[in-house]
Design a protein around this motif. Sequence first.
Motif, short mmCIF file in Angstrom:
data_model
loop_
_atom_site.label_atom_id
_atom_site.label_comp_id
_atom_site.label_asym_id
_atom_site.label_seq_id
_atom_site.Cartn_x
_atom_site.Cartn_y
_atom_site.Cartn_z
N MET A 42 0.85 -1.18 0.00
CA MET A 42 0.00 0.00 0.00
C MET A 42 0.89 1.24 0.00
SD MET A 42 -3.03 1.27 2.60
CE MET A 42 -2.16 0.87 4.07
N ILE A 43 0.47 2.22 -0.78
CA ILE A 43 1.14 3.52 -0.81
C ILE A 43 0.20 4.52 -0.15
CG2 ILE A 43 2.04 5.36 -2.26
CD1 ILE A 43 2.51 3.20 -4.42
N ASN A 44 0.70 5.29 0.80
CA ASN A 44 -0.12 6.24 1.51
C ASN A 44 0.59 7.60 1.49
OD1 ASN A 44 -2.00 7.48 3.11
ND2 ASN A 44 -1.48 6.38 4.98
N VAL A 45 -0.12 8.64 1.01
CA VAL A 45 0.43 9.99 0.97
C VAL A 45 -0.38 10.85 1.92
CG1 VAL A 45 0.90 12.00 -0.47
CG2 VAL A 45 1.14 9.71 -1.44
N ALA A 46 0.31 11.50 2.86
CA ALA A 46 -0.36 12.35 3.83
C ALA A 46 0.26 13.73 3.82
CB ALA A 46 -0.26 11.74 5.22
N ASP A 47 -0.53 14.73 4.19
CA ASP A 47 -0.08 16.12 4.27
C ASP A 47 -0.49 16.65 5.63
OD1 ASP A 47 0.81 18.68 3.70
OD2 ASP A 47 -0.99 19.21 2.57
N ALA A 48 0.49 17.04 6.44
CA ALA A 48 0.24 17.53 7.80
C ALA A 48 -0.62 16.53 8.59
CB ALA A 48 -0.42 18.91 7.76
N GLY A 49 -0.34 15.26 8.40
CA GLY A 49 -1.04 14.22 9.14
C GLY A 49 -2.37 13.79 8.55
N ALA A 50 -2.88 14.55 7.57
CA ALA A 50 -4.17 14.20 6.95
C ALA A 50 -3.93 13.32 5.73
CB ALA A 50 -4.92 15.46 6.55
N GLU A 51 -4.62 12.20 5.69
CA GLU A 51 -4.47 11.27 4.57
C GLU A 51 -5.04 11.90 3.30
OE1 GLU A 51 -4.90 6.80 5.01
OE2 GLU A 51 -6.85 7.45 4.28
N ARG A 52 -4.27 11.93 2.21
CA ARG A 52 -4.68 12.56 0.96
C ARG A 52 -4.87 11.57 -0.19
NH1 ARG A 52 -6.75 17.00 2.67
NH2 ARG A 52 -5.33 18.34 3.75
N PHE A 53 -4.07 10.52 -0.21
CA PHE A 53 -4.07 9.61 -1.36
C PHE A 53 -3.58 8.25 -0.91
CE2 PHE A 53 -2.13 7.82 -5.20
CZ PHE A 53 -3.14 8.02 -6.13
N LYS A 54 -4.25 7.19 -1.39
CA LYS A 54 -3.85 5.82 -1.06
C LYS A 54 -3.98 4.95 -2.30
CE LYS A 54 -4.89 4.56 3.69
NZ LYS A 54 -5.79 3.79 4.55
N VAL A 55 -3.02 4.07 -2.50
CA VAL A 55 -3.12 3.02 -3.52
C VAL A 55 -3.02 1.70 -2.77
CG1 VAL A 55 -2.14 1.99 -5.59
CG2 VAL A 55 -2.04 4.48 -5.28
N PHE A 56 -4.06 0.89 -2.86
CA PHE A 56 -4.12 -0.38 -2.16
C PHE A 56 -3.51 -1.49 -3.01
CE2 PHE A 56 -7.43 2.29 -0.45
CZ PHE A 56 -7.32 2.10 0.92
N GLY A 57 -3.14 -2.59 -2.39
CA GLY A 57 -2.54 -3.72 -3.09
C GLY A 57 -3.44 -4.34 -4.15
N ASN A 58 -4.75 -4.18 -4.02
CA ASN A 58 -5.68 -4.76 -5.00
C ASN A 58 -5.91 -3.82 -6.19
OD1 ASN A 58 -7.32 -2.75 -3.96
ND2 ASN A 58 -8.92 -4.15 -3.24
N GLY A 59 -5.23 -2.65 -6.22
CA GLY A 59 -5.38 -1.71 -7.32
C GLY A 59 -6.38 -0.60 -7.05
N SER A 60 -7.12 -0.67 -5.95
CA SER A 60 -8.06 0.40 -5.60
C SER A 60 -7.30 1.66 -5.23
CB SER A 60 -8.94 -0.02 -4.43
OG SER A 60 -9.72 -1.13 -4.76
N VAL A 61 -7.91 2.81 -5.54
CA VAL A 61 -7.28 4.10 -5.25
C VAL A 61 -8.26 4.95 -4.47
CG1 VAL A 61 -6.33 6.20 -6.27
CG2 VAL A 61 -5.90 4.00 -7.37
#
Length: 142
Positions: free
Chosen positions: A1-20
């Motif tokens: 899983m890829i997780n992008v956060a800004d100032a602690g707030a989750e902004r973007f995620k790519v899950f292992g199954n391809g969901s975004v």
Amino acid sequence: MINVADAGAERFKVFGNGSVYSAGTVGIGVAPSVNKLTILTGGADDFFSVNADANTGVEMRSGTAAGSPFIDFSNDNAIDYDARLQLTGNDTLDVYGASLRVLASSLCVKSTVAACAGSTAGTIYATNTAVQAADVAELYPS
């Protein structure tokens, strides 16, 4: 899983199954998107978008060249579509492959919304007959 956060707030995620997941807007072929989702399909004015304002809606635009945007509906994969709504001119929306029914309401065909005020709810039957009148709800040509 890829997780992008800004100032602690989750902004973007790519899950292992391809969901975004995106906390903001998504643009495909265009950035940044002003709508929740914008997909550029050709030139800058050719796009599909899901609006993100108080008037939530879907817009398809063929703006850089003459085109005929359409929406297909199908309840199986036997044919291309069972029903199609297609913009075939600047002010012409065609229905293909299906009947258009107005249920539990009235049908008013006039030049303005105000002209429809007080229209009679009813049934219009027409078989190879042109119906031409301001209020034809009680007329049943054969």
